[in-house]
Design an enzyme around this catalytic site. Structure first.
Site, PDB file in Angstrom:
ATOM      1  N   ASP A 139       0.856  -1.183   0.000  1.00 14.31           N
ATOM      2  CA  ASP A 139       0.000   0.000   0.000  1.00 14.31           C
ATOM      3  C   ASP A 139       0.898   1.242   0.000  1.00 14.31           C
ATOM      4  O   ASP A 139       2.064   1.172   0.415  1.00 14.31           O
ATOM      5  CB  ASP A 139      -0.885  -0.025   1.248  1.00 14.31           C
ATOM      6  CG  ASP A 139      -1.773   1.194   1.349  1.00 14.31           C
ATOM      7  OD1 ASP A 139      -2.432   1.533   0.357  1.00 14.31           O
ATOM      8  OD2 ASP A 139      -1.770   1.821   2.426  1.00 14.31           O
ATOM      9  N   ASP A 192      -0.015   4.948   1.009  1.00 17.47           N
ATOM     10  CA  ASP A 192      -0.140   5.944   2.080  1.00 17.47           C
ATOM     11  C   ASP A 192      -0.118   5.298   3.461  1.00 17.47           C
ATOM     12  O   ASP A 192      -0.865   4.356   3.746  1.00 17.47           O
ATOM     13  CB  ASP A 192      -1.429   6.745   1.895  1.00 17.47           C
ATOM     14  CG  ASP A 192      -1.460   7.458   0.554  1.00 17.47           C
ATOM     15  OD1 ASP A 192      -0.387   7.907   0.106  1.00 17.47           O
ATOM     16  OD2 ASP A 192      -2.538   7.533  -0.069  1.00 17.47           O
ATOM     17  N   SER A 194      -9.017   7.583  -4.291  1.00 18.16           N
ATOM     18  CA  SER A 194     -10.359   8.060  -4.629  1.00 18.16           C
ATOM     19  C   SER A 194     -10.424   9.576  -4.778  1.00 18.16           C
ATOM     20  O   SER A 194     -11.454  10.113  -5.216  1.00 18.16           O
ATOM     21  CB  SER A 194     -11.359   7.619  -3.555  1.00 18.16           C
ATOM     22  OG  SER A 194     -11.012   8.184  -2.294  1.00 18.16           O
ATOM     23  N   HIS A 212     -11.235   5.099  -8.418  1.00 15.45           N
ATOM     24  CA  HIS A 212     -12.681   5.126  -8.211  1.00 15.45           C
ATOM     25  C   HIS A 212     -13.026   5.451  -6.764  1.00 15.45           C
ATOM     26  O   HIS A 212     -12.200   5.292  -5.861  1.00 15.45           O
ATOM     27  CB  HIS A 212     -13.297   3.775  -8.588  1.00 15.45           C
ATOM     28  CG  HIS A 212     -13.010   3.362  -9.990  1.00 15.45           C
ATOM     29  ND1 HIS A 212     -12.130   2.366 -10.320  1.00 15.45           N
ATOM     30  CD2 HIS A 212     -13.485   3.854 -11.166  1.00 15.45           C
ATOM     31  CE1 HIS A 212     -12.082   2.225 -11.625  1.00 15.45           C
ATOM     32  NE2 HIS A 212     -12.876   3.127 -12.171  1.00 15.45           N
ATOM     33  N   ARG A 272     -10.968  -1.514  -6.503  1.00 12.87           N
ATOM     34  CA  ARG A 272     -10.740  -0.814  -5.247  1.00 12.87           C
ATOM     35  C   ARG A 272     -10.669  -1.806  -4.089  1.00 12.87           C
ATOM     36  O   ARG A 272     -11.550  -2.652  -3.910  1.00 12.87           O
ATOM     37  CB  ARG A 272     -11.864   0.213  -5.005  1.00 12.87           C
ATOM     38  CG  ARG A 272     -11.720   0.993  -3.693  1.00 12.87           C
ATOM     39  CD  ARG A 272     -12.848   2.010  -3.539  1.00 12.87           C
ATOM     40  NE  ARG A 272     -12.832   2.596  -2.214  1.00 12.87           N
ATOM     41  CZ  ARG A 272     -12.035   3.601  -1.829  1.00 12.87           C
ATOM     42  NH1 ARG A 272     -11.211   4.137  -2.699  1.00 12.87           N
ATOM     43  NH2 ARG A 272     -12.078   4.074  -0.599  1.00 12.87           N
TER      44      ARG A 272
END
Length: 498
Positions: free
Chosen positions: A331, A333, A376, A410, A419
């Site tokens: 991932d 962040d 997003s 998205h 997502r």
């Protein structure tokens, strides 16, 4: 067979023979491959290799991690349907391209996963082969020798490629072929031929070769007690080497303890076993005084060296019950960079503490790295796609390079399949890297990271932050693993690589 159907991968350590190999291929007729990938496996590849050839050669580097890792770098660097692995010291026979095309067409027709060439090893006329020469000559009769072997790319992906825990040109080919055949793939004998030279021997060549017992330990851990029969070999001599070494140890121990009778019996047992081994080797080779001296010396050294390497291997691979991970998906962040809400400025990119060194440890191990991130902010209109690309480019510059980026732009209500916690991006990353999702580990800071990985049959490690919900941590402990930091998560992954 079209040229874009197959590619050739040649791992090399810069030996002059690689130039001879390419010159021989350059001069042949027939359907040429879409690409020849030469993988330079020297730890410090300077000067860079240069080839004077009209063939479509692509150069890659694999960092000196051995032929298994070099071959993996090569086949994952091309998208051809068939991959033909050729060692840098073999010499293909005339019409090799023509016969390769026929072999691959036959393999396609029979639904086979691999095609093996006929390997010829030259012999010296007029005398028996030496013990060292016999070791090379066994390649002519070996099953699944990768000196000249073609595999379907899909079979390599399914099996996970070569296991780079095999750091030498030994057992890595048998291990891969065994895994492919265990999955139902068939490897057929082709018509093409290549000559494999006899390696230059020294006095201690046979003793140094005993390091292969370390790799035998890994084969036993992965494939069970009957692995030798599965790869078409006999029992091996390790039980007798163990008895010889035990007799020597007992003799030395008895001498040190002043037990002379026990020392004499143990010493006699050691001498008898050593003499039998030396005579067996000597009788099968040239009957010269020099060879008799070599057999006597090395037959005394080989048993304890072989046993020591085997014990080292058994300890090293004591937990090797499954194939190790091939790729780590991360991932973005709060995992590899400090989270800035809807970060739109590359100057705001700040690596998480310890992340640069942790990622470098994964690269040093040869693991493929990918970033899998929800963004997003694009769908919400809070950041443009151009701004997102600029931020990701800065992340890649600061912490990369990464082998793949998978980004979902998205929003949560868009109903997409990419997502997180949906598994779409994890599967896409695995496909882009050419690995099975089951050989991937996802590292992230939310339950969505864990759920996406598990839904794709990948492993997962949760690294909680202040924003990670308590129930996400509890679920990760029950279904995956939890680590207090990225550094600790990398420790877990590298532990799985042993």
């Amino acid at each position: 067979m079209r040229s874009d159907d197959f590619a050739i991968v040649i791992p090399t350590i810069g030996r002059p023979s690689v130039h001879r190999l390419l010159a021989e291929l350059d001069g042949q007729d027939g359907v040429k491959p879409a690409e020849i990938v030469v993988v330079d496996d020297r730890p410090d590849p300077h000067p860079a290799l240069q080839f004077d050839t009209a063939l479509p050669v692509t150069m890659l580097r694999s960092g000196g991690r051995g032929p298994a890792a070099a071959r993996n770098a090569g086949w994952r660097g091309t998208r051809a349907r068939w991959i033909c692995f050729v060692d840098d010291d073999v010499l293909p026979h005339a019409d090799w391209f023509e016969h390769l095309a026929e072999d691959l067409a036959t393999a396609d027709a029979e639904g086979a996963a691999g095609s093996q060439a006929v390997i010829e090893v030259p012999v010296t006329p007029g005398r028996r082969a030496t013990d060292d020469e016999k070791r090379t000559q066994r390649l002519a009769d070996a099953r699944w020798i990768t000196a000249d072997m073609a595999y379907l790319r899909s079979a390599l992906v399914d099996a996970g490629g070569f296991d780079d825990r095999f750091p030498r040109a030994y057992r890595e080919d048998s291990d891969l072929a065994l895994r492919i055949t265990q999955r139902g793939g068939e490897i057929i004998q082709g018509r093409r031929r290549s000559t494999h030279p006899v390696a230059k021997a020294t006095l201690m060549s046979s003793v140094r070769a005993q390091i292969g017992n370390r790799d035998n330990a890994l084969m036993r851990r992965k494939h069970g007690r009957d692995w030798r029969a599965a790869v078409g070999e006999g029992r091996g001599r390790l039980p007798l080497h163990s008895a010889t070494t035990a007799a020597l140890a007992c003799a030395v121990g008895a001498l040190l303890g002043g037990r002379w009778r026990a020392a004499r019996w143990a010493g006699a047992a050691w001498a008898a076993l050593t003499a039998e081994f030396a005579l067996r080797r000597f009788w099968a080779g040239p009957h010269s005084i020099a060879e008799a001296g070599r057999m006597t010396l090395t037959s005394a050294l080989i048993p304890p060296v072989a046993v020591a390497h085997r014990l080292r291997g058994e300890w090293t691979f004591r937990t090797a019950r499954r194939d190790p991970p091939l790729a780590v998906l991360l991932d973005r962040d709060d995992t590899i960079i400090v989270d800035g809400p809807y970060l739109n400025d590359p100057d705001g990119v700040r690596p998480m503490p310890g992340s640069v060194a942790a990622l470098e440890r994964l690269r040093d191990k040869g693991l493929l790295l990918g970033v899998v991130t929800n963004q997003s902010g694009v769908a919400k209109g809070l950041i443009s796609r151009e701004q997102l690309d600029a931020v990701n480019a800065k992340v890649d510059a600061e912490l990369g390079p990464f082998h793949t980026w998978q980004v979902c732009v998205h929003d949560a209500d868009d109903g997409c399949g990419c997502r997180k916690p949906a598994p779409g991006m994890v599967r896409a990353a695995a496909a882009a890297l050419g690995v099975d999702p089951a050989r991937c580990v996802m590292i992230g800071d939310t339950g969505g990271d864990v759920a996406a990985a598990l839904s794709a049959d990948a492993d997962a490690v949760l690294v909680p932050t202040q924003r990670t919900l308590p129930h996400e941590v509890d679920e990760a402990r029950a279904r995956a693993r939890v680590a207090p930091s990225l550094v600790d998560a990398v420790d877990l992954v590298l532990r799985d690589c042993r």
